[in-house]
Design a protein around this motif. Structure first.
Motif, PDB file in Angstrom:
ATOM      1  N   CYS A   3       7.877 -12.013   3.505  1.00  0.00           N
ATOM      2  CA  CYS A   3       7.120 -11.509   2.013  1.00  0.00           C
ATOM      3  C   CYS A   3       6.221 -10.618   2.041  1.00  0.00           C
ATOM      4  N   LEU A   4       5.566 -10.277   3.484  1.00  0.00           N
ATOM      5  CA  LEU A   4       4.859  -9.181   3.423  1.00  0.00           C
ATOM      6  C   LEU A   4       5.084  -7.832   2.694  1.00  0.00           C
ATOM      7  N   PRO A   5       6.108  -7.329   3.092  1.00  0.00           N
ATOM      8  CA  PRO A   5       6.450  -5.918   2.445  1.00  0.00           C
ATOM      9  C   PRO A   5       6.597  -5.976   0.978  1.00  0.00           C
ATOM     10  N   LEU A   6       6.645  -7.139   0.251  1.00  0.00           N
ATOM     11  CA  LEU A   6       6.754  -7.320  -1.109  1.00  0.00           C
ATOM     12  C   LEU A   6       5.508  -6.583  -1.631  1.00  0.00           C
ATOM     13  N   TYR A   7       4.351  -6.485  -0.931  1.00  0.00           N
ATOM     14  CA  TYR A   7       3.038  -6.253  -1.424  1.00  0.00           C
ATOM     15  C   TYR A   7       3.109  -4.827  -1.662  1.00  0.00           C
ATOM     16  N   PHE A   8       3.869  -3.864  -1.088  1.00  0.00           N
ATOM     17  CA  PHE A   8       4.123  -2.365  -1.544  1.00  0.00           C
ATOM     18  C   PHE A   8       4.706  -2.085  -2.725  1.00  0.00           C
ATOM     19  N   SER A   9       5.361  -3.311  -3.422  1.00  0.00           N
ATOM     20  CA  SER A   9       6.308  -3.106  -4.738  1.00  0.00           C
ATOM     21  C   SER A   9       5.478  -3.512  -5.816  1.00  0.00           C
TER      22      SER A   9
END
Length: 332
Positions: free
Chosen positions: A28-34
């Motif tokens: 779920c870490l890449p969701l931070y950039f969204s």
């Protein structure tokens, strides 16, 4: 939380158990950039370049962005005048306001008390006298009623709900201590402990919304960060006091008294339900004054907007005078 008992039962060791819990979070870490930035914050801080990116994303975003822009037009003009005619006020200067200091201290203590009570019960879940996997399952099940919080908050305010949940948590915690000390009733002990945990979980969920409405836009993230820091300090203290999950009786009494003091301090905060979000420290000072009782009446927002409150009217007059002076200088 309910699934943790099944994951722990199926895991052969602690390493496998932690890997099973950490792997989904890493995904779920890449969701931070969204996660988008707050449009209100972008407009008030003149981040027009990034605001235009959000404005052009979709017709729905454009529609809501135009509505927000129309509602903030006067505030943006005032902000532009202040930034062009005077030096930008450092963020730390906003923390000199007694209103902001009081709210940070109160919300920080509530966060600390919530973490102490919540994690003390969570860490001692294996000492209720029942099967540890069954106790963990019911521990997660006890938090399910917090899903109805939006329906409760639509009928009650933030402050009354926070005060009541803190009081109920304190009463359940003290009763849990007395029953566990003088009686051998594991089922009753677990019921009281999980009731206190549910109330404290509800308090934490409501405070997530409450503190956003208490602090102004210019320093909201910093104030919320300080409150989060107090909450994390409480969880760390629990790990140091009870590394094996056994909470000393003196510590549990101290932890249980925290909700009562937090409920008393919460009476110093104003009710924010139905009131526009504050953008500046002056907006926070314009909010209704807290009353002695959480359910008592307060100065209606309409009186504040109409200037019937003499103190708020005086502050509004000073702000208007500052704006006129800035406009006259700009014209000259």
């Amino acid at each position: 939380m309910m699934c943790l008992s099944a994951v722990a039962y199926a895991s052969p060791g602690w390493m496998q158990f932690h890997l099973a819990l950490s792997f989904p979070q890493i995904l779920c870490l890449p969701l931070y950039f969204s996660i988008p930035e707050s449009p209100r914050w972008l407009l008030l801080n003149q981040r027009i370049d990034l605001a235009e990116v959000y404005h052009a994303r979709s017709p729905e975003d454009k529609h809501y962005f135009d509505q927000l822009l129309g509602s903030l037009e006067n505030e943006i003009q005032t902000a532009n005048i202040k930034k062009n005619q005077t030096e930008q006020i450092p963020h730390w200067a906003h923390f000199r306001s007694p209103t902001i200091i009081l709210r940070v201290l109160v919300m920080g203590f509530i966060g600390l008390a919530s973490a102490l009570t919540y994690y003390s019960i969570s860490f001692s879940v294996g000492h209720f006298g029942v099967n540890i996997y069954l106790a963990q399952f019911f521990s997660g099940l006890s938090e399910a009623p917090s899903l109805v919080l939006p329906f409760l908050l639509s009928r009650t305010g933030r402050r009354p709900f926070t005060v009541m949940s803190l009081l109920l948590s304190g009463i359940a915690s003290l009763t849990f201590l007395l029953v566990s000390t003088f009686c051998d009733l594991p089922a009753l002990v677990m019921t009281l402990a999980l009731t206190a945990k549910l109330c404290m979980q509800s308090t934490s969920c409501v405070c997530e919304l409450y503190r956003v409405e208490l602090f102004p836009t210019v320093i909201r993230q910093k104030c919320c960060g300080v409150v989060n820091l107090c909450h994390r300090i409480g969880s760390i203290v629990n790990a140091l006091v009870a590394p094996r999950g056994e909470i000393p009786l003196a510590a549990m009494i101290c932890y249980s008294s925290g909700p009562f003091l937090g409920a008393a301090l919460c009476l110093l905060l104003p009710e924010t339900s139905g009131i526009p979000l504050p953008d500046t420290v002056l907006d926070c000072e314009k909010q209704p004054r807290p009353q002695c009782l959480p359910c008592s009446s307060w100065c209606p927002p309409d009186e504040i907007l109409d200037g019937k409150n003499p103190e708020v009217k005086e502050k509004a007059a000073l702000e208007m005078e500052f704006t006129k002076d800035a406009l006259s200088k700009d014209t000259a």
